[in-house]
Write a protein that holds these residues in place. Sequence first.
Motif, PDB file in Angstrom:
ATOM      1  N   LYS A 182     -18.952   0.650 -11.107  1.00 14.16           N
ATOM      2  CA  LYS A 182     -18.085   1.167 -10.043  1.00 14.16           C
ATOM      3  C   LYS A 182     -18.696   0.849  -8.680  1.00 14.16           C
ATOM      4  O   LYS A 182     -17.984   0.475  -7.741  1.00 14.16           O
ATOM      5  CB  LYS A 182     -17.888   2.671 -10.218  1.00 14.16           C
ATOM      6  CG  LYS A 182     -16.987   3.027 -11.389  1.00 14.16           C
ATOM      7  CD  LYS A 182     -17.102   4.478 -11.798  1.00 14.16           C
ATOM      8  CE  LYS A 182     -16.599   5.431 -10.763  1.00 14.16           C
ATOM      9  NZ  LYS A 182     -16.588   6.829 -11.267  1.00 14.16           N
TER      10      LYS A 182
ATOM     11  N   ALA B 270     -17.225  -1.532  -5.656  1.00 11.91           N
ATOM     12  CA  ALA B 270     -17.208  -1.130  -4.240  1.00 11.91           C
ATOM     13  C   ALA B 270     -17.866  -2.195  -3.374  1.00 11.91           C
ATOM     14  O   ALA B 270     -17.368  -2.535  -2.293  1.00 11.91           O
ATOM     15  CB  ALA B 270     -17.910   0.210  -4.077  1.00 11.91           C
TER      16      ALA B 270
ATOM     17  N   THR C 188     -15.612   7.038  -6.381  1.00 14.49           N
ATOM     18  CA  THR C 188     -15.813   5.589  -6.315  1.00 14.49           C
ATOM     19  C   THR C 188     -15.820   5.119  -4.864  1.00 14.49           C
ATOM     20  O   THR C 188     -16.645   4.275  -4.480  1.00 14.49           O
ATOM     21  CB  THR C 188     -14.718   4.853  -7.104  1.00 14.49           C
ATOM     22  OG1 THR C 188     -14.676   5.370  -8.440  1.00 14.49           O
ATOM     23  CG2 THR C 188     -15.013   3.362  -7.172  1.00 14.49           C
ATOM     24  N   ALA C 189     -14.932   5.681  -4.046  1.00 11.90           N
ATOM     25  CA  ALA C 189     -14.860   5.281  -2.634  1.00 11.90           C
ATOM     26  C   ALA C 189     -16.158   5.581  -1.893  1.00 11.90           C
ATOM     27  O   ALA C 189     -16.506   4.889  -0.929  1.00 11.90           O
ATOM     28  CB  ALA C 189     -13.683   5.981  -1.956  1.00 11.90           C
TER      29      ALA C 189
ATOM     30  N   ASP D  89     -10.257   2.239  -1.044  1.00 14.88           N
ATOM     31  CA  ASP D  89     -10.121   3.568  -1.637  1.00 14.88           C
ATOM     32  C   ASP D  89     -10.006   3.453  -3.149  1.00 14.88           C
ATOM     33  O   ASP D  89      -9.784   2.360  -3.691  1.00 14.88           O
ATOM     34  CB  ASP D  89      -8.881   4.263  -1.064  1.00 14.88           C
ATOM     35  CG  ASP D  89      -8.978   5.791  -1.116  1.00 14.88           C
ATOM     36  OD1 ASP D  89      -9.950   6.308  -1.704  1.00 14.88           O
ATOM     37  OD2 ASP D  89      -8.082   6.453  -0.563  1.00 14.88           O
ATOM     38  N   GLY D  90     -10.133   4.575  -3.824  1.00 10.34           N
ATOM     39  CA  GLY D  90      -9.963   4.644  -5.260  1.00 10.34           C
ATOM     40  C   GLY D  90      -8.514   4.929  -5.629  1.00 10.34           C
ATOM     41  O   GLY D  90      -7.631   5.000  -4.772  1.00 10.34           O
TER      42      GLY D  90
ATOM     43  N   LYS E 243      -2.310   8.342  -6.566  1.00 13.17           N
ATOM     44  CA  LYS E 243      -3.529   8.800  -5.924  1.00 13.17           C
ATOM     45  C   LYS E 243      -3.380  10.283  -5.590  1.00 13.17           C
ATOM     46  O   LYS E 243      -2.280  10.801  -5.554  1.00 13.17           O
ATOM     47  CB  LYS E 243      -3.802   8.004  -4.633  1.00 13.17           C
ATOM     48  CG  LYS E 243      -4.193   6.551  -4.887  1.00 13.17           C
ATOM     49  CD  LYS E 243      -4.284   5.707  -3.632  1.00 13.17           C
ATOM     50  CE  LYS E 243      -5.068   6.293  -2.500  1.00 13.17           C
ATOM     51  NZ  LYS E 243      -6.447   6.675  -2.886  1.00 13.17           N
TER      52      LYS E 243
ATOM     53  N   ALA F  30     -11.911   0.954  -8.700  1.00 12.89           N
ATOM     54  CA  ALA F  30     -11.738   1.955  -9.755  1.00 12.89           C
ATOM     55  C   ALA F  30     -12.421   1.477 -11.029  1.00 12.89           C
ATOM     56  O   ALA F  30     -12.889   0.334 -11.110  1.00 12.89           O
ATOM     57  CB  ALA F  30     -10.249   2.189 -10.029  1.00 12.89           C
TER      58      ALA F  30
ATOM     59  N   LYS G  13      -8.439   3.737 -15.297  1.00 15.36           N
ATOM     60  CA  LYS G  13      -7.324   4.001 -14.387  1.00 15.36           C
ATOM     61  C   LYS G  13      -6.172   2.999 -14.550  1.00 15.36           C
ATOM     62  O   LYS G  13      -5.116   3.165 -13.943  1.00 15.36           O
ATOM     63  CB  LYS G  13      -7.809   3.958 -12.924  1.00 15.36           C
ATOM     64  CG  LYS G  13      -8.991   4.887 -12.621  1.00 15.36           C
ATOM     65  CD  LYS G  13      -8.679   6.323 -12.953  1.00 15.36           C
ATOM     66  CE  LYS G  13      -9.721   7.305 -12.414  1.00 15.36           C
ATOM     67  NZ  LYS G  13     -11.042   7.147 -13.005  1.00 15.36           N
TER      68      LYS G  13
END
Length: 226
Positions: free
Chosen positions: A7, A11, A31-32, A84-85, A97, A120, A124
């Motif tokens: 993850k 990123a 994650t973000a 973002d995740g 989300k 992600a 997901k």
Amino acid sequence: MDLEPLKREAALRAVGLIESGMRVGLGTGSTAKYATEEIGRKVKAGELTGIVGVATSEASEALAREVGITVEALDPRPLDIAIDGADEIAPNLDLIKGLGGALLREKLTEIQARRLIIIADHSKIVAQIGEKAPLPIEIARFGFLSTIERLRQIVPGGRLRQPGAQPYVTDNGNYIYDAQLAVGGDIAALERQLKGTLGVVDTGLFLGMAERAFVASPDGVRELGR
């Protein structure tokens, strides 16, 4: 298998798209946070300069300031990129989300981004929206029971988010109703119907917004495009 290193790698792949001088939307969630931390590291190392972050939650703003990123409030100027995740990712990169509770600020911020990059893990990924995750719907606190009754005419299953004795309250002072979606159907029409329901502030459906996703799996990190 521990997916956290992957993850983080997802990123890092996303942060690699950021260039000096950019205005960057900073996502919220487990994650973000890896992306925000990496941006901060690059700023401190001088690898990125002139970076301005716009945070999608109070938590992400606090983290950004902690790692040395200049943070500004959202205004009408566009963002160069947002990272973002997501809680669900469909094959066309439509998203659910908001399980972290920041859906309204995320959408307000990311709709102004020229590029929305999702990071992600493989859990997901879904074939259709609503397959795994509930749909968070942010609703006004005033008259919330009446709003929930209206929502149940559209999405019969769901519950008010209440982790303890009191309902969960968003950064905006609202409640969240987690709706169970029936898989299939016209998701864009459902979004319009939900948004038109009195008492609904916004939904966690992010349709047609993401450009690409970096997804961590036991086989590594793969890139998905629309």
